[in-house]
Design a protein around this motif. Structure first.
Motif, short mmCIF file in Angstrom:
data_model
loop_
_atom_site.label_atom_id
_atom_site.label_comp_id
_atom_site.label_asym_id
_atom_site.label_seq_id
_atom_site.Cartn_x
_atom_site.Cartn_y
_atom_site.Cartn_z
N LEU A 275 0.95 -0.83 -0.08
CA LEU A 275 -0.03 0.61 -0.04
C LEU A 275 1.37 1.55 -0.12
O LEU A 275 1.50 1.37 0.55
N ILE A 276 0.68 2.11 -0.82
CA ILE A 276 1.15 2.98 -0.97
C ILE A 276 0.79 4.19 -0.95
O ILE A 276 -0.48 4.30 -1.96
N LEU A 277 1.12 5.67 0.14
CA LEU A 277 0.74 6.97 0.10
C LEU A 277 1.16 7.91 -0.47
O LEU A 277 2.31 7.98 -0.48
N ALA A 278 0.73 8.86 -1.45
CA ALA A 278 0.87 9.75 -1.88
C ALA A 278 0.42 10.66 -2.06
O ALA A 278 -0.95 11.09 -1.48
N ALA A 279 1.09 12.61 -1.71
CA ALA A 279 0.45 13.95 -1.93
C ALA A 279 0.22 14.43 -2.60
O ALA A 279 1.44 14.96 -3.32
N GLY A 280 -0.61 15.08 -2.95
CA GLY A 280 -0.32 15.99 -4.34
C GLY A 280 0.25 17.08 -4.18
O GLY A 280 1.16 17.56 -5.59
N ARG A 281 0.51 17.66 -3.55
CA ARG A 281 1.26 18.80 -3.45
C ARG A 281 2.66 18.08 -2.43
O ARG A 281 3.54 19.17 -1.99
N ASP A 282 3.68 17.15 -2.88
CA ASP A 282 4.52 16.61 -2.46
C ASP A 282 5.57 16.72 -3.74
O ASP A 282 5.48 16.03 -4.34
N SER A 283 6.66 17.25 -3.41
CA SER A 283 8.06 16.93 -4.67
C SER A 283 8.44 15.80 -4.85
O SER A 283 9.13 15.66 -4.95
N LEU A 284 8.21 14.22 -3.28
CA LEU A 284 8.42 13.12 -3.79
C LEU A 284 6.98 12.52 -3.96
O LEU A 284 7.34 11.16 -3.69
N ARG A 285 6.42 13.12 -4.68
CA ARG A 285 5.04 12.35 -5.30
C ARG A 285 5.87 11.14 -6.23
O ARG A 285 5.20 10.45 -6.58
N PRO A 286 6.52 11.67 -6.82
CA PRO A 286 7.30 10.65 -8.28
C PRO A 286 7.64 10.14 -8.04
O PRO A 286 7.38 8.79 -8.37
#
Length: 297
Positions: free
Chosen positions: A228-239
């Motif tokens: 399970l991987i969570l990402a944040a739309g305004r995060d420079s680490l999203r990629p």
């Protein structure tokens, strides 16, 4: 790959308010290194960080490993043996502490009906790579024989902690030791980021960091635990999160990617004021309930 977007009209305004508040804190933007060092000692503001879930019991334990002893907080939701989740705080491999993430760790225990072990691994620059990764990998082994679990283990964390979780899974596969049943990676840093301050503090002058330290550079991700991987739309680490989810999927690893729209990095550290953080704790708990729903015979 199962890909989802969690969006809410409140996310953007809440994130703006938190970023404005943080920017106005004394010394917040002055010296990133000093800020991370202070983060080791400062008690979190409960208005931002939220409170420990009252449904769990709490115990601070020593984890005796070869040549060192680490401290961890254990959150139990039941008196009988339950699956264990090793959870790892963020902080750029330099800062952070289990007390910063008590809402998340205790809430995951309560919502997931699991035992969560929130570990204080060694930090850079005093203990650069691979010290923290070795702590996490060795703790996985320690937990199987020294804590009252039911034999099932998951591993997860936030930002730098998520990188350590992913790296420990790669190490376990490399060494043929038991893999965790699940990996839970929240806004992970998984690639080289030489422009970030923490990169030099953690990796130093090492120009040949193995893939255990930068999981996106691994030759193969086959055979790793479901993720399970969570990402944040305004995060420079999203990629990093999106690319790792895609690579896991293409390697045949069951993967669920959940992105929180218009939300900042480290949103799980601010559940008192970020509804995305509260939602994520419930989502992770539900994921663990599903993962461990079958009773072990």
């Amino acid at each position: 790959m199962r890909s989802e977007l969690v969006d809410n009209a409140e996310f953007g305004a809440e994130t703006d308010a938190v970023l404005k508040h943080l920017a106005n804190l004394p010394g917040y933007a002055a010296d990133p290194y000093e800020a991370l060092l202070l983060d080791r000692e400062d008690l979190p503001d409960p208005v931002l960080a939220g409170e420990r879930d009252p449904r769990v019991s709490v115990e601070e334990v020593d984890i005796a490993l070869p040549g060192r002893t680490l401290r961890a907080m254990v959150y139990r939701h039941a008196t009988r043996p339950r699956p264990i989740v090793l959870w790892l705080h963020g902080g750029g491999f330099v800062g952070g502490h289990w007390r910063d993430i008590e809402y998340a760790a205790s809430g995951i225990a309560a919502n997931g009906n699991v035992t969560v072990v929130s570990l204080n691994y060694r930090l850079a620059p005093e203990n650069p790579y691979p010290a923290g990764l070795r702590d996490v990998y060795d703790t996985l082994t320690w937990l199987r024989t020294n804590l009252d679990g039911d034999g099932r283990i998951a591993i997860g964390g936030q930002s730098a902690g998520a990188a350590l979780a992913a790296g420990a899974c790669l190490l376990a596969r490399e060494h043929g030791t038991p893999l965790p049943d699940r990996q839970l990676l929240c806004y992970p840093t998984l690639d080289l980021h030489p422009d970030e301050d923490w990169h030099e503090w953690y990796f130093g002058a090492n120009e040949n960091v193995p893939a255990f330290g930068i999981p996106l550079r691994a030759t193969s991700l086959a055979g790793l635990p479901p993720a399970l991987i969570l990402a944040a739309g305004r995060d420079s680490l999203r990629p990093d999160a999106v690319a790792y989810a895609d690579r896991l999927h293409r390697a045949g690893v069951p993967t669920r990617l959940v992105e929180y729209a218009d939300t900042m990095h480290a949103f799980l550290n601010f559940p008192g004021v970020l509804s995305a953080g509260r939602h994520a704790v419930e989502l992770i708990g539900a994921e663990l309930r599903t993962t461990f729903s079958a009773r072990r015979s």
